[in-house]
Design an enzyme around this catalytic site. Structure first.
Site, PDB file in Angstrom:
ATOM      1  N   TYR A 128       0.778  -1.245   0.064  1.00 28.99           N
ATOM      2  CA  TYR A 128       0.057  -0.007  -0.127  1.00 28.99           C
ATOM      3  C   TYR A 128       0.984   1.139  -0.015  1.00 28.99           C
ATOM      4  CZ  TYR A 128       1.209   0.944   4.973  1.00 28.99           C
ATOM      5  OH  TYR A 128       1.976   1.074   6.049  1.00 28.99           O
ATOM      6  N   PHE A 154       2.245   9.868   3.719  1.00 25.47           N
ATOM      7  CA  PHE A 154       2.550   9.546   4.993  1.00 25.47           C
ATOM      8  C   PHE A 154       3.006   8.201   5.449  1.00 25.47           C
ATOM      9  CE2 PHE A 154      -2.162   8.573   4.741  1.00 25.47           C
ATOM     10  CZ  PHE A 154      -2.089   7.344   5.768  1.00 25.47           C
ATOM     11  N   ASP A 155       2.754   7.139   4.512  1.00 25.45           N
ATOM     12  CA  ASP A 155       3.270   5.870   4.898  1.00 25.45           C
ATOM     13  C   ASP A 155       3.261   5.042   3.586  1.00 25.45           C
ATOM     14  OD1 ASP A 155       4.304   3.770   6.444  1.00 25.45           O
ATOM     15  OD2 ASP A 155       2.549   3.207   7.154  1.00 25.45           O
ATOM     16  N   ILE A 160      -6.917  -0.263  11.530  1.00 25.47           N
ATOM     17  CA  ILE A 160      -7.924   0.747  11.474  1.00 25.47           C
ATOM     18  C   ILE A 160      -9.119   0.037  10.635  1.00 25.47           C
ATOM     19  CG2 ILE A 160      -6.316   2.743  12.012  1.00 25.47           C
ATOM     20  CD1 ILE A 160      -6.863   3.174   8.689  1.00 25.47           C
ATOM     21  N   TYR A 164      -7.791   7.496  12.400  1.00 29.72           N
ATOM     22  CA  TYR A 164      -7.361   7.976  13.681  1.00 29.72           C
ATOM     23  C   TYR A 164      -8.057   8.672  14.521  1.00 29.72           C
ATOM     24  CZ  TYR A 164      -3.532   4.897  11.715  1.00 29.72           C
ATOM     25  OH  TYR A 164      -2.804   3.915  11.335  1.00 29.72           O
ATOM     26  N   PHE A 222      -5.626   5.437   0.800  1.00 26.39           N
ATOM     27  CA  PHE A 222      -4.845   4.243   0.684  1.00 26.39           C
ATOM     28  C   PHE A 222      -5.073   3.608  -0.657  1.00 26.39           C
ATOM     29  CE2 PHE A 222      -5.711   4.263   5.132  1.00 26.39           C
ATOM     30  CZ  PHE A 222      -4.559   4.257   5.627  1.00 26.39           C
TER      31      PHE A 222
END
Length: 290
Positions: A52, A62-63, A82, A108, A125
């Site tokens: 991902y 962010f990731d 999540i 979050y 995502f």
């Protein structure tokens, strides 16, 4: 929280952020690539591997599992991810690609992740599913072709010679005997092979072709194998059995045609003239005198 710690909380692939969907009550799923063949969909309680990229609305990343060079492995639908990711991954096929838009209350929330994800952030995502399996899975053996004549099949303790192509569940190749131009030669049922291959070869005829799908717990499990087989990976083998024998074997004789009139049979010391075809067990011709 370091980006790596999001492995337990998120899902895959980098792409431009989708347009503003407005206030969302649930995760928004865009199935932008669905494979033609889907033998199984990810369900609650399944183990999955996926890649991902995670971005914000403005496209800022962010990731990413790609940046770490390792796909995420975990269980879907049991609260380890999540909520938005848990919901967004269910129903996926291997090699399917999805874009997920996860609203804050399914991500979050109003707390965010310090230094990484601000409060009340909508998350985007891009995900590709690589593998699905479950602890209840069994070995999947499919016969692709089988010779008309089969006098004996593989049993435990037999010595076998076979060709194979090995891939991961998403089709990524990891090994092939054909590329080495040599069969793989070993004993069956003596611990020389992974458990799934030991079981998958049993009952084969010389010249038979099989597809053998092996779940991770019958293959290399949590450790994987070197750099070619990742942890928790299902394996797919296309196998052609070339030859097998056992030290207990003797000469096998089958009378194909006996004339009605037979006044005498060959005996030790007789001079004989005969024609023959010589083949390997898989039918490959090696010599002929006709």
């Amino acid at each position: 929280m370091a980006p790596g710690s999001l492995v337990l909380l998120a899902g895959l692939l980098g792409a431009p952020a989708l347009g503003d969907p407005g206030p969302l009550e649930d995760v928004l799923i865009d199935r932008y690539y669905i494979p033609k063949i889907c033998l199984r969909e990810a369900q609650m309680g399944d183990f999955i591997r996926y890649h991902y990229n995670g971005t914000f609305k403005d496209g800022k990343k962010f990731d990413s599992s790609y940046d770490r060079g390792t796909a995420v492995a975990g269980v879907v639908g049991v609260g380890r991810l999540i909520t938005g990711m848990d919901r967004g991954l269910q129903g996926m096929c291997v090699n399917e690609r999805r874009r997920l838009v996860v609203p804050p209350h399914l991500g979050y929330g109003s707390i965010g992740v310090a230094g990484l994800i601000p409060p009340d952030a909508t998350l985007y995502f891009d995900v590709v599913l690589l593998d699905i399996w479950n602890k209840k899975d069994q070995l999947q053996v499919t016969t692709l072709s089988k010779p008309e004549r089969c006098n004996r099949t593989v049993e435990n303790s037999d010595f076998v010679r076979y060709h194979y192509n090995g891939t991961l569940l998403d089709g990524t190749p990891f090994d092939s005997s054909y590329s080495k131009q040599s069969t793989y030669d070993t004993y069956v049922g003596t611990g020389w092979l992974i458990k799934g291959m030991d079981e998958g070869l049993l009952g084969m005829c010389a010249g038979e072709k099989r597809s053998i799908v092996i779940p991770p717990f019958l293959a290399y499990g949590e450790k994987g194998y070197g750099t070619v087989i990742p942890p928790q990976a299902s394996l797919v083998f296309s196998v052609l059995l070339v030859d097998f024998h056992n030290p207990r074997d003797g000469v096998a004789l089958e009378r194909l045609e006996v004339p009605v009139a037979c006044g005498r049979r060959a005996a030790p010391g007789d001079f004989v003239r005969y024609h023959y075809n010589g083949t390997l067990m898989d039918g490959t011709l090696f010599d002929s005198r006709h």
